[in-house]
Design a protein around this motif. Structure first.
Motif, PDB file in Angstrom:
ATOM      1  N   ASP A   1      11.318  20.882   0.821  1.00 15.03           N
ATOM      2  CA  ASP A   1      11.232  21.336  -0.846  1.00 15.03           C
ATOM      3  C   ASP A   1      11.027  19.768  -1.507  1.00 15.03           C
ATOM      4  N   THR A   2      11.804  18.924  -1.133  1.00 16.07           N
ATOM      5  CA  THR A   2      11.823  17.648  -1.690  1.00 16.07           C
ATOM      6  C   THR A   2      10.689  16.934  -1.204  1.00 16.07           C
ATOM      7  N   ALA A   3      10.293  16.812  -0.018  1.00 12.74           N
ATOM      8  CA  ALA A   3       9.046  16.090   0.392  1.00 12.74           C
ATOM      9  C   ALA A   3       7.963  16.612  -0.259  1.00 12.74           C
ATOM     10  N   GLU A   4       7.705  17.801  -0.542  1.00 14.31           N
ATOM     11  CA  GLU A   4       6.385  18.540  -1.300  1.00 14.31           C
ATOM     12  C   GLU A   4       6.505  17.915  -2.727  1.00 14.31           C
ATOM     13  N   ALA A   5       7.873  17.918  -3.540  1.00 16.82           N
ATOM     14  CA  ALA A   5       7.727  17.566  -4.629  1.00 16.82           C
ATOM     15  C   ALA A   5       7.577  16.013  -4.793  1.00 16.82           C
ATOM     16  N   LEU A   6       7.856  15.364  -3.752  1.00 16.08           N
ATOM     17  CA  LEU A   6       7.470  13.905  -3.778  1.00 16.08           C
ATOM     18  C   LEU A   6       6.037  13.658  -3.586  1.00 16.08           C
ATOM     19  N   GLY A   7       5.409  14.656  -2.682  1.00 16.82           N
ATOM     20  CA  GLY A   7       4.165  14.367  -2.368  1.00 16.82           C
ATOM     21  C   GLY A   7       4.017  13.566  -1.174  1.00 16.82           C
ATOM     22  N   ALA A   8       5.157  13.674  -0.182  1.00 16.81           N
ATOM     23  CA  ALA A   8       5.257  13.067   1.121  1.00 16.81           C
ATOM     24  C   ALA A   8       4.454  13.841   1.917  1.00 16.81           C
ATOM     25  N   PRO A   9       3.641  12.910   2.975  1.00 15.28           N
ATOM     26  CA  PRO A   9       2.835  13.844   3.970  1.00 15.28           C
ATOM     27  C   PRO A   9       3.727  14.350   5.172  1.00 15.28           C
ATOM     28  N   ARG A  10       5.044  13.638   5.348  1.00 20.75           N
ATOM     29  CA  ARG A  10       5.775  13.812   6.497  1.00 20.75           C
ATOM     30  C   ARG A  10       7.290  13.637   6.026  1.00 20.75           C
ATOM     31  N   VAL A  11       8.070  14.196   6.855  1.00 18.21           N
ATOM     32  CA  VAL A  11       9.752  14.019   6.760  1.00 18.21           C
ATOM     33  C   VAL A  11       9.977  13.213   8.057  1.00 18.21           C
ATOM     34  N   ARG A  12      10.768  12.107   7.830  1.00 17.45           N
ATOM     35  CA  ARG A  12      11.599  11.459   8.993  1.00 17.45           C
ATOM     36  C   ARG A  12      12.960  11.953   9.221  1.00 17.45           C
ATOM     37  N   VAL A  13      13.351  12.206  10.408  1.00 16.50           N
ATOM     38  CA  VAL A  13      14.645  12.874  10.735  1.00 16.50           C
ATOM     39  C   VAL A  13      14.985  12.312  11.800  1.00 16.50           C
ATOM     40  N   TRP A  14      16.529  12.703  12.200  1.00 21.44           N
ATOM     41  CA  TRP A  14      16.989  11.879  13.322  1.00 21.44           C
ATOM     42  C   TRP A  14      17.588  12.783  14.612  1.00 21.44           C
ATOM     43  N   ALA A  15      17.254  12.414  15.636  1.00 18.68           N
ATOM     44  CA  ALA A  15      17.444  13.083  16.815  1.00 18.68           C
ATOM     45  C   ALA A  15      18.827  13.025  17.249  1.00 18.68           C
TER      46      ALA A  15
ATOM     47  N   LEU B   1       0.136   2.904  -5.566  1.00 15.87           N
ATOM     48  CA  LEU B   1       0.712   3.065  -4.176  1.00 15.87           C
ATOM     49  C   LEU B   1       0.651   4.367  -3.501  1.00 15.87           C
ATOM     50  N   ARG B   2       0.652   4.879  -2.071  1.00 12.20           N
ATOM     51  CA  ARG B   2       0.752   5.859  -1.591  1.00 12.20           C
ATOM     52  C   ARG B   2       2.084   6.222  -1.070  1.00 12.20           C
ATOM     53  N   VAL B   3       2.659   7.505  -1.230  1.00 18.13           N
ATOM     54  CA  VAL B   3       3.921   7.858  -0.812  1.00 18.13           C
ATOM     55  C   VAL B   3       3.620   8.113   0.745  1.00 18.13           C
ATOM     56  N   GLY B   4       4.550   7.428   1.581  1.00 15.38           N
ATOM     57  CA  GLY B   4       4.688   7.534   2.985  1.00 15.38           C
ATOM     58  C   GLY B   4       5.728   8.552   3.221  1.00 15.38           C
ATOM     59  N   SER B   5       6.328   8.273   4.553  1.00 16.66           N
ATOM     60  CA  SER B   5       7.319   9.447   4.964  1.00 16.66           C
ATOM     61  C   SER B   5       8.390   9.573   3.906  1.00 16.66           C
ATOM     62  N   TYR B   6       8.997  10.860   3.692  1.00 18.66           N
ATOM     63  CA  TYR B   6      10.095  11.073   3.086  1.00 18.66           C
ATOM     64  C   TYR B   6      11.508  10.765   4.135  1.00 18.66           C
ATOM     65  N   GLY B   7      12.281   9.758   3.924  1.00 18.55           N
ATOM     66  CA  GLY B   7      13.255   9.529   4.873  1.00 18.55           C
ATOM     67  C   GLY B   7      14.400  10.275   4.651  1.00 18.55           C
ATOM     68  N   SER B   8      14.375  11.358   5.249  1.00 10.06           N
ATOM     69  CA  SER B   8      15.611  12.110   4.892  1.00 10.06           C
ATOM     70  C   SER B   8      16.779  11.641   5.944  1.00 10.06           C
ATOM     71  N   TYR B   9      17.961  12.226   5.641  1.00 10.45           N
ATOM     72  CA  TYR B   9      18.865  11.814   6.777  1.00 10.45           C
ATOM     73  C   TYR B   9      19.395  13.259   7.290  1.00 10.45           C
TER      74      TYR B   9
ATOM     75  N   GLY C   1       0.659  -1.218  -0.156  1.00  9.86           N
ATOM     76  CA  GLY C   1       0.125  -0.014   0.020  1.00  9.86           C
ATOM     77  C   GLY C   1       0.850   1.249  -0.098  1.00  9.86           C
ATOM     78  N   VAL C   2       2.026   1.147   0.572  1.00  9.52           N
ATOM     79  CA  VAL C   2       2.626   2.449   0.813  1.00  9.52           C
ATOM     80  C   VAL C   2       4.342   2.240   0.513  1.00  9.52           C
ATOM     81  N   LEU C   3       5.074   3.336   0.161  1.00 12.64           N
ATOM     82  CA  LEU C   3       6.417   3.196   0.004  1.00 12.64           C
ATOM     83  C   LEU C   3       7.022   4.437   0.702  1.00 12.64           C
ATOM     84  N   GLU C   4       7.962   4.379   1.456  1.00 14.73           N
ATOM     85  CA  GLU C   4       8.792   5.234   2.142  1.00 14.73           C
ATOM     86  C   GLU C   4      10.083   5.431   1.393  1.00 14.73           C
ATOM     87  N   TRP C   5      10.160   6.586   0.709  1.00 15.07           N
ATOM     88  CA  TRP C   5      11.243   6.839  -0.177  1.00 15.07           C
ATOM     89  C   TRP C   5      12.601   7.458   0.647  1.00 15.07           C
ATOM     90  N   ALA C   6      13.791   6.896   0.222  1.00 11.57           N
ATOM     91  CA  ALA C   6      14.970   7.176   0.884  1.00 11.57           C
ATOM     92  C   ALA C   6      15.687   8.451   0.368  1.00 11.57           C
TER      93      ALA C   6
END
Length: 250
Positions: free
Chosen positions: A81-95, A57-65, A27-32
């Motif tokens: 900007d990239t998440a918007e162009a991809l159509g991702a609803p959220r961005v994954r980041v690291w703490a 398929l639905r775009v899930g998180s944008y797996g940013s580094y 159902g969904v792809l998270e793009w790296a």
């Protein structure tokens, strides 16, 4: 509802077209962001987002580094900007990039402040921010992760089991972090951790109860396969079939 999917980093050496083909039927792809959709390459992001949606398929998180406290804060604009162009609803980041026990008070405050900034900037574009629950970060420990969630309103979790996961410990983490979990990386590791990848089917003792906890409140969440045996498409297909069956049993 739990949606099964794929983290594209699982097949970082394959083209976006191949990854989409492998994910067909899920159902969904998270793009790296370190492989298929580099931050700042808006043309690639738009193309990959289109491929995903065209395949049903639905775009899930944008797996940013993007790593708060380590990355240049100015870099986050390109991530959004990239998440918007991809159509991702959220961005994954690291703490951060160090274990919570090693981080002094001032460094923790700086990471927390930057995460608040990221959440605010993302919200201004209608996007969410998830934080990877990962070793060598402020989410490597349940107490630290809960404190971080309290200190950064709007931040949600992207959970995954630790090396050599204990079932009771994992269930305790998931229960404590809910409802603030947006997505999960699903995989099975053996005694040697990352280097000993198992079939997902070898850990029903872990994944069946975790999936039940994730589904209990009726909130939509993504469960994304990662770290398949030998980076093999065949192993991935076997894991995907098992994951779909387990979700169907809920």
């Amino acid at each position: 509802m739990i949606t099964p999917g794929l983290a594209s980093v699982t097949f970082r050496g394959r083209s976006a077209e191949e990854v989409v083909g492998l994910a067909a039927g899920l159902g969904v792809l998270e793009w790296a962001g370190d492989a298929h959709v580099p931050a700042g390459d808006l043309a690639a992001a738009a193309r990959v987002g289109g491929l995903t949606r065209d395949a049903g398929l639905r775009v899930g998180s944008y797996g940013s580094y993007y790593k708060s406290g380590d990355s240049d804060p100015a870099d986050f604009a390109a991530v959004l900007d990239t998440a918007e162009a991809l159509g991702a609803p959220r961005v994954r980041v690291w703490a951060g990039v160090r274990g919570s026990a090693e981080v002094p008070v001032g460094e923790r405050a700086a990471i927390t402040d930057d995460l608040r900034r990221c959440v605010e900037l993302a919200a201004g574009r209608g996007l969410g921010v998830t934080v990877e629950h990962h070793v060598s970060s402020l989410t490597d420990d349940l107490g630290s992760a809960r404190r971080l969630a309290a200190d950064v309103p709007g931040l949600v979790g992207h959970w995954q089991p630790r090396e050599l996961p204990d079932v009771d410990e994992c269930l305790g983490e998931v229960r404590a972090l809910l409802p603030g979990i947006a997505a999960v990386h699903a995989f099975s590791w053996g005694a040697d951790g990352f280097t000993e990848r198992l079939a997902l089917a070898e850990r029903p003792d872990l994944w069946r109860p975790v999936l039940a906890e994730l589904a209990a409140d009726g909130v939509d969440r993504d469960v994304l396969l990662e770290f398949v045996r030998d980076d093999s498409p065949e192993a991935f297909r076997e894991d995907a079939a098992v994951l779909v069956d387990w979700i169907g049993e809920l």
